[in-house]
Design a protein around this motif. Structure first.
Motif, PDB file in Angstrom:
ATOM      1  N   ASP A 176      66.910 -33.389  27.497  1.00 10.97           N
ATOM      2  CA  ASP A 176      67.112 -33.683  28.929  1.00 10.97           C
ATOM      3  C   ASP A 176      68.439 -32.782  29.102  1.00 10.97           C
ATOM      4  O   ASP A 176      68.751 -32.532  30.197  1.00 10.97           O
ATOM      5  CB  ASP A 176      67.390 -34.919  29.324  1.00 10.97           C
ATOM      6  CG  ASP A 176      65.850 -35.697  29.046  1.00 10.97           C
ATOM      7  OD1 ASP A 176      64.932 -35.096  29.356  1.00 10.97           O
ATOM      8  OD2 ASP A 176      66.129 -37.024  29.314  1.00 10.97           O
ATOM      9  N   ALA A 215      60.156 -30.263  39.440  1.00 15.09           N
ATOM     10  CA  ALA A 215      60.941 -31.324  39.148  1.00 15.09           C
ATOM     11  C   ALA A 215      60.194 -32.478  39.682  1.00 15.09           C
ATOM     12  O   ALA A 215      59.780 -32.396  40.892  1.00 15.09           O
ATOM     13  CB  ALA A 215      62.277 -31.163  39.087  1.00 15.09           C
ATOM     14  N   GLU A 216      60.617 -33.619  39.299  1.00 15.81           N
ATOM     15  CA  GLU A 216      60.197 -35.005  39.892  1.00 15.81           C
ATOM     16  C   GLU A 216      61.107 -35.532  40.755  1.00 15.81           C
ATOM     17  O   GLU A 216      60.628 -36.118  41.830  1.00 15.81           O
ATOM     18  CB  GLU A 216      59.748 -36.009  38.770  1.00 15.81           C
ATOM     19  CG  GLU A 216      58.644 -35.794  37.876  1.00 15.81           C
ATOM     20  CD  GLU A 216      57.289 -35.610  38.665  1.00 15.81           C
ATOM     21  OE1 GLU A 216      57.059 -36.317  39.233  1.00 15.81           O
ATOM     22  OE2 GLU A 216      56.289 -34.826  38.132  1.00 15.81           O
ATOM     23  N   ASP A 230      60.034 -30.823  34.593  1.00  9.72           N
ATOM     24  CA  ASP A 230      59.377 -31.853  34.377  1.00  9.72           C
ATOM     25  C   ASP A 230      58.113 -31.863  34.452  1.00  9.72           C
ATOM     26  O   ASP A 230      57.451 -31.508  35.363  1.00  9.72           O
ATOM     27  CB  ASP A 230      60.125 -33.047  35.452  1.00  9.72           C
ATOM     28  CG  ASP A 230      61.249 -33.559  35.411  1.00  9.72           C
ATOM     29  OD1 ASP A 230      61.924 -33.716  34.319  1.00  9.72           O
ATOM     30  OD2 ASP A 230      61.917 -33.715  36.639  1.00  9.72           O
ATOM     31  N   HIS A 258      54.489 -37.338  27.523  1.00 11.64           N
ATOM     32  CA  HIS A 258      54.658 -36.121  26.911  1.00 11.64           C
ATOM     33  C   HIS A 258      53.248 -35.653  25.821  1.00 11.64           C
ATOM     34  O   HIS A 258      52.629 -34.687  25.994  1.00 11.64           O
ATOM     35  CB  HIS A 258      55.721 -35.318  26.705  1.00 11.64           C
ATOM     36  CG  HIS A 258      56.827 -35.420  28.059  1.00 11.64           C
ATOM     37  ND1 HIS A 258      58.204 -34.746  27.798  1.00 11.64           N
ATOM     38  CD2 HIS A 258      56.805 -35.919  28.983  1.00 11.64           C
ATOM     39  CE1 HIS A 258      58.729 -34.899  29.079  1.00 11.64           C
ATOM     40  NE2 HIS A 258      58.064 -35.527  29.693  1.00 11.64           N
TER      41      HIS A 258
END
Length: 540
Positions: free
Chosen positions: A336, A381-382, A450, A485
């Protein structure tokens, strides 16, 4: 005689050129000025900051940049050689639908053909060759169409709907049908998709006498209802606003003959879908024709078909790989902490410095006054906070970047969509609101900061690039220790095998962990390393 008011000031040469191009490619029609609002044909209101902002173009034709957006070099091979269209009835029997090879052979109003050509479209795409005649000549047959993103489904739906409305208006008694009783309803999964569908429908319906209206959240409720009551032949709406308008009597669906649903897989997943089913099962005519479209169809979609569609519906499937073979998929193993720096390196790889004299904005007070021209890129991205943070981060680094997510107003999202589409900003950081159905020309790169939560969303995201046969790439960051993932990796590998693309070793390890393939050497090595770590940490 000019179509535009002589008193409108010429702000600059660029604005004057844009107006001349619009005039040249537009037949004589009513175009009046009302402050910053322009009225185009009957009942069609288009928001614009000035006449230079009103353009008649599609993803194929862009007058602002003065060039035709032609298909990529591998377009014919991908769109015609590597696909097959299969049609079956509900019992699984093969059908041979009628097809066209040019728009000239269509039995539609001449103005529709003129509008298609004005959009810079000369030949129909494969899905249009089948879908347009099917929807034109099979009024009483429902259809479930599965086709990849970027293949031309929108045009294939809008052209028949506009033609049907023209014919029904000729046959109807104007005193019987209320003005707010549309002939056709198109349901979109998101506000942004509805906005795009409306623009495409306005282009096709230009000067045909067909009123196209839209309905979605953040469109003032009172104004929205009044606009529809003034006259509506085709209504394009999101589910929530459509159900609300029907409940309050602002939209009457008793005269509706056609209902089309775009991105149906997304729609079925929403909780409000049950409210839509109540409206469709209790308010509309029993002989209404349904058309459902999407790039992917889950088991959830198929489970609602018996409750929604008639027993004689046809399934039309365009067989291609779920992802365009011209999109090269790249996977990076990452935690991350370094993703934004890694993305910046990817963007700067092909970047070129923009000379200051070519910039149309002052950079003297910028943190990074040097500005870079990069490949057109969408970064997904989330989190809304992360999306805005990334947009600021890349902007400070000298890359013009804009963000788009559900926390923004519809006006802000429309502005982001238009500015990115016109390449005023080369990088768009977005949530999944920009993953489905939206047309972005010239996108060369997709980056999943993400990863999506499911394979369907992954396919839709990747589908924003590689459109019309252009070469593109998709970069996805994956955490090998994340269970979600791992599950996505297992599904991605199946797609990579179909496309004969290289599968990274770490992706295989992630997939094998989900499948618990204990006979696999990768898994055995991992388990052995885990055991060694456990025993080495035990103190006797």
């Amino acid at each position: 005689m000019s179509l535009f008011p002589t008193f409108f000031p010429v702000l600059n040469q660029k604005a004057a050129k844009n107006r001349d191009l619009f005039s040249k490619n537009t037949s004589k029609t009513e175009v009046t000025e009302d402050g910053n609002r322009l009225k185009l044909a009957k009942g069609h209101i288009i928001e614009a900051k000035g006449l230079d902002a009103l353009q008649f173009f599609s993803t194929h034709h862009d007058y602002r940049r003065g060039r035709l957006l032609i298909p990529g070099p591998e377009f014919n091979n991908v769109m015609y050689s590597n696909l097959a269209i299969e049609c079956r009835d509900p019992r699984g029997r093969f059908l041979t639908p009628e097809q066209i090879d040019s728009f000239e052979s269509l039995d539609v109003a001449p103005q529709i053909k003129s509008n298609i050509y004005r959009m810079g479209i000369s030949l129909p795409l494969p899905v249009q060759c089948f879908l347009i005649p099917f929807l034109l000549y099979n009024k009483n047959t429902d259809i479930l169409a599965v086709a990849p993103t970027g293949c031309g489904k929108t045009l294939a739906v809008v052209v028949p709907l506009v033609e049907h409305c023209i014919q029904m208006k000729k046959e109807e008694n104007p005193r019987i049908r209320p003005l707010n009783a549309p002939f056709a309803v198109v349901i979109g999964a998101t506000r942004d998709l509805v906005h795009q569908l409306q623009i495409d429908a306005l282009r096709i319906a230009f000067e045909t006498g067909i009123d196209v209206k839209c309905a979605y959240g953040e469109y003032d409720r009172t104004t929205n209802g009044k606009d529809i009551r003034d006259g509506c032949d085709i209504l394009i709406a999101t589910v929530g606003r459509f159900v609300d308008l029907v409940d309050k009597g602002d939209v009457l669906v008793e005269e509706t003959r056609f209902i089309a649903v775009d991105e149906a897989d997304k729609l079925v997943a929403d909780e409000i879908f049950q409210d839509l089913m109540i409206v469709l099962n209790n308010r509309v005519r029993p002989d209404v024709t349904y058309a459902l479209f999407s790039a992917t169809f889950s088991s959830a979609v198929r489970s609602v078909l018996p409750r929604l569609m008639h027993s004689n519906f046809v399934q039309m499937v365009m067989h291609t790989n779920g992802i365009s073979p011209l999109v090269k998929q790249i996977f990076l193993e990452s935690t991350d902490y370094r993703r934004k720096e890694d993305i910046l390196k990817i963007l700067m790889k092909e970047a070129k410095i923009i000379p200051e004299e070519k910039l149309d904005y002052d950079v003297s007070n910028f943190v990074h006054p040097v500005q870079y021209d990069v490949e057109k890129t969408i970064i997904y991205a989330e989190s809304r906070r992360v999306i805005d943070y990334l947009a600021i981060y890349f902007s400070i680094a000298g890359i013009r970047c804009i963000s788009m997510h559900g926390g923004r107003s519809q006006r802000q999202r429309n502005e982001a969509y238009e500015k990115f589409k016109k390449s005023e900003f080369k990088v768009l950081v977005a949530s999944n609101v920009a993953a489905r159905g939206l047309n972005f020309p010239d996108v060369k790169q997709i980056i999943n900061y993400d990863p999506p939560q499911d394979m369907e969303t992954y396919i839709h995201r990747i589908g924003r690039a590689g459109r019309l046969g252009s070469v593109a790439r998709a970069v996805t960051f994956l955490n090998p220790e994340d269970i979600q993932h791992m599950q996505l990796a297992a599904e991605i590998i199946e797609e990579l095998r179909k496309l004969n693309q290289e599968i990274p070793d770490f992706l295989k390890k992630m997939a094998n962990m989900v499948e618990f393939g204990c006979n696999d050497p990768y898994v055995m090595d991992f388990l052995q390393s885990v055991d060694e770590n456990i025993f080495s940490s035990v103190h006797v």
